[in-house]
Design a protein around this motif. Structure first.
Motif, PDB file in Angstrom:
ATOM      1  N   ASN A   1      -9.970  -4.815 -12.359  1.00  0.00           N
ATOM      2  CA  ASN A   1     -11.915  -4.437 -11.411  1.00  0.00           C
ATOM      3  C   ASN A   1     -11.151  -4.020  -9.805  1.00  0.00           C
ATOM      4  O   ASN A   1     -11.646  -3.184  -9.628  1.00  0.00           O
ATOM      5  N   ASP A   2      -9.968  -3.952  -8.953  1.00  0.00           N
ATOM      6  CA  ASP A   2      -9.186  -3.382  -8.162  1.00  0.00           C
ATOM      7  C   ASP A   2      -8.408  -2.465  -8.279  1.00  0.00           C
ATOM      8  O   ASP A   2      -8.485  -1.765  -6.893  1.00  0.00           O
ATOM      9  N   GLY A   3      -8.072  -2.493  -9.205  1.00  0.00           N
ATOM     10  CA  GLY A   3      -7.507  -1.185  -9.244  1.00  0.00           C
ATOM     11  C   GLY A   3      -5.833  -1.143  -9.216  1.00  0.00           C
ATOM     12  O   GLY A   3      -5.432  -0.422  -8.755  1.00  0.00           O
ATOM     13  N   LEU A   4      -5.942  -2.853  -9.007  1.00  0.00           N
ATOM     14  CA  LEU A   4      -4.366  -3.247  -8.068  1.00  0.00           C
ATOM     15  C   LEU A   4      -3.214  -3.985  -9.753  1.00  0.00           C
ATOM     16  O   LEU A   4      -4.693  -4.032 -11.617  1.00  0.00           O
ATOM     17  N   GLU A   5      -2.179  -2.828  -9.992  1.00  0.00           N
ATOM     18  CA  GLU A   5      -1.618  -3.480 -11.756  1.00  0.00           C
ATOM     19  C   GLU A   5      -0.879  -4.355 -11.277  1.00  0.00           C
ATOM     20  O   GLU A   5       0.091  -5.282 -10.494  1.00  0.00           O
TER      21      GLU A   5
ATOM     22  N   ILE B   1       3.650  -9.601 -12.260  1.00  0.00           N
ATOM     23  CA  ILE B   1       3.928  -9.350 -10.702  1.00  0.00           C
ATOM     24  C   ILE B   1       3.230  -8.229 -10.222  1.00  0.00           C
ATOM     25  O   ILE B   1       3.030  -7.616 -11.389  1.00  0.00           O
ATOM     26  N   LEU B   2       2.682  -8.883  -8.770  1.00  0.00           N
ATOM     27  CA  LEU B   2       1.829  -7.202  -8.588  1.00  0.00           C
ATOM     28  C   LEU B   2       2.794  -6.201  -8.558  1.00  0.00           C
ATOM     29  O   LEU B   2       4.551  -5.883  -7.271  1.00  0.00           O
ATOM     30  N   MET B   3       2.100  -4.989  -9.182  1.00  0.00           N
ATOM     31  CA  MET B   3       3.437  -3.945  -9.014  1.00  0.00           C
ATOM     32  C   MET B   3       3.662  -3.413  -7.928  1.00  0.00           C
ATOM     33  O   MET B   3       4.929  -2.147  -8.259  1.00  0.00           O
ATOM     34  N   ALA B   4       2.989  -3.551  -6.881  1.00  0.00           N
ATOM     35  CA  ALA B   4       3.251  -3.433  -5.982  1.00  0.00           C
ATOM     36  C   ALA B   4       4.679  -3.784  -4.938  1.00  0.00           C
ATOM     37  O   ALA B   4       4.444  -2.735  -3.621  1.00  0.00           O
ATOM     38  N   ASP B   5       4.978  -4.762  -5.679  1.00  0.00           N
ATOM     39  CA  ASP B   5       6.129  -5.397  -5.231  1.00  0.00           C
ATOM     40  C   ASP B   5       7.081  -4.730  -5.508  1.00  0.00           C
ATOM     41  O   ASP B   5       8.553  -4.963  -5.495  1.00  0.00           O
ATOM     42  N   LEU B   6       7.223  -4.125  -6.372  1.00  0.00           N
ATOM     43  CA  LEU B   6       7.925  -3.548  -7.268  1.00  0.00           C
ATOM     44  C   LEU B   6       8.866  -2.176  -6.727  1.00  0.00           C
ATOM     45  O   LEU B   6       7.478  -1.841  -6.739  1.00  0.00           O
ATOM     46  N   TYR B   7      10.109  -2.042  -7.120  1.00  0.00           N
ATOM     47  CA  TYR B   7      10.232  -0.467  -7.360  1.00  0.00           C
ATOM     48  C   TYR B   7      11.405  -0.114  -8.253  1.00  0.00           C
ATOM     49  O   TYR B   7      12.115  -1.377  -9.141  1.00  0.00           O
TER      50      TYR B   7
ATOM     51  N   SER C   1      -3.116  -4.594   3.667  1.00  0.00           N
ATOM     52  CA  SER C   1      -3.881  -5.299   3.900  1.00  0.00           C
ATOM     53  C   SER C   1      -4.623  -5.672   2.534  1.00  0.00           C
ATOM     54  O   SER C   1      -4.617  -6.874   1.983  1.00  0.00           O
ATOM     55  N   GLN C   2      -4.836  -4.678   1.682  1.00  0.00           N
ATOM     56  CA  GLN C   2      -5.096  -5.909   0.360  1.00  0.00           C
ATOM     57  C   GLN C   2      -4.496  -6.346  -0.910  1.00  0.00           C
ATOM     58  O   GLN C   2      -4.927  -7.617  -1.399  1.00  0.00           O
ATOM     59  N   ILE C   3      -2.843  -6.041  -0.441  1.00  0.00           N
ATOM     60  CA  ILE C   3      -2.048  -6.231  -0.943  1.00  0.00           C
ATOM     61  C   ILE C   3      -1.700  -8.407   0.067  1.00  0.00           C
ATOM     62  O   ILE C   3      -2.160  -8.967  -0.977  1.00  0.00           O
ATOM     63  N   ALA C   4      -1.871  -8.281   0.303  1.00  0.00           N
ATOM     64  CA  ALA C   4      -1.765  -9.530   1.653  1.00  0.00           C
ATOM     65  C   ALA C   4      -3.031 -10.290   1.340  1.00  0.00           C
ATOM     66  O   ALA C   4      -3.014 -11.763   1.083  1.00  0.00           O
ATOM     67  N   ALA C   5      -4.369  -9.727   1.101  1.00  0.00           N
ATOM     68  CA  ALA C   5      -5.520 -10.760   0.960  1.00  0.00           C
ATOM     69  C   ALA C   5      -5.353 -11.470  -0.649  1.00  0.00           C
ATOM     70  O   ALA C   5      -6.058 -12.421  -1.095  1.00  0.00           O
ATOM     71  N   VAL C   6      -5.041 -10.121  -1.806  1.00  0.00           N
ATOM     72  CA  VAL C   6      -4.247 -10.777  -2.511  1.00  0.00           C
ATOM     73  C   VAL C   6      -3.263 -12.261  -2.705  1.00  0.00           C
ATOM     74  O   VAL C   6      -3.572 -13.086  -3.243  1.00  0.00           O
ATOM     75  N   LYS C   7      -2.173 -12.593  -2.078  1.00  0.00           N
ATOM     76  CA  LYS C   7      -1.329 -13.067  -2.071  1.00  0.00           C
ATOM     77  C   LYS C   7      -1.484 -14.414  -1.340  1.00  0.00           C
ATOM     78  O   LYS C   7      -2.136 -15.314  -1.765  1.00  0.00           O
TER      79      LYS C   7
END
Length: 271
Positions: free
Chosen positions: A93-97, A108-114, A221-227
């Motif tokens: 719902n927050d737009g994170l994949e 896995i958070l897609m923001a952590d991947l390349y 900051s959004q990723i850090a909050a999720v973790k």
């Protein structure tokens, strides 16, 4: 009578042949397009919200394995640079994949991947140079080399061959004048590029070295909050277990060990 019997026999044989074709031939021709869905609890509940990804990614420096999107990080971490296959992607719902690492049965958070630069990125970058034209026929038995994308230097398959005649209608001409053909799907493989100018050449060098691409651009900051919330979830789930274990231990001591000691002390006094 004999002719009537022969006629019925022919009808019966035709029916048998039709059933054999329906049972054996049709599934074989369709099986190449089947996408096997993973056996994952979260995916099974949200399959209609997931999109097919089907790419390998590289882990970043702080890549966690999650039980489900936004649910605990007790699955551990990946080493930076680890290659991991992502089959499906879910967007919260927050737009994170979130990518499903099917082999590990984790998310896995897609923001952590390349992502390594590949055919989708090439086609986007060179969209003005890729064109449709009259079909180019690859005849049955033609041997070819399949590339990641034109002048990538990466061979996906060498020595592949065409089964039945195959037509290609999407083309690209590289700066050296080589003609490339593209097909989105061929014999179970996606994004196939063939150098039509020389289909057996395996020494076409890489023209440009590309940097790794974030699988999703997201606010740090959004990723850090999720973790942090995920780690809190582990703590939140672990504390009740510790409390329950402590209570159980106390009750065992109170009703069993303590009473046993009291009985022993009373017995010693009587002696």
């Amino acid at each position: 009578m004999k002719k009537e019997h022969d006629g019925k026999r022919k009808v019966f044989l035709r029916m048998v042949m039709f059933v054999c074709i329906a049972v054996f031939v049709h599934p074989l021709s369709a099986s190449a397009d089947v996408i096997f869905e993973p056996e994952n609890n979260f995916y099974e509940r949200h399959s209609d919200e997931c999109s097919y990804f089907d790419r390998s990614c590289l882990a970043g420096a702080d890549t966690y394995l999650w039980d489900a999107p936004n649910l605990t990080t007790e699955g551990g971490k990946l080493q930076k640079g680890d290659s991991i296959y992502i089959s499906f992607v879910y967007t919260d719902n927050d737009g994170l994949e979130w990518g499903l690492a099917e082999t590990q049965d984790k998310w896995i958070l897609m923001a952590d991947l390349y992502l390594e630069y590949g055919s989708p990125e090439f086609m986007e970058e060179h969209s003005d140079e890729i064109y449709e034209d009259e079909p180019y026929l690859l005849s049955d038995g033609t041997v070819f080399v399949s590339w990641s994308y034109p002048e990538s230097g990466v061979i996906n398959s060498s020595g592949a061959s065409v089964m039945d005649d195959y037509e290609i209608t999407t083309f690209y001409k590289d700066p050296d004048g080589r003609l490339w053909g593209y097909t989105a799907y061929m014999y179970g493989t996606r994004d196939v590029w063939i150098c039509l100018s020389d289909m057996s050449d395996t020494n076409i060098p890489q023209r440009v070295e590309h940097e790794l691409i974030p699988a999703q651009e997201a606010d740090a900051s959004q990723i850090a909050a999720v973790k942090e919330s995920g780690q809190f979830s582990v703590l939140f789930l672990g504390v009740p277990v510790i409390i329950i274990a402590g209570i159980a231990g106390f009750l065992i001591w109170w009703f069993w060990i303590r009473k046993k000691r009291l009985k022993r002390q009373r017995g010693q006094r009587m002696l």
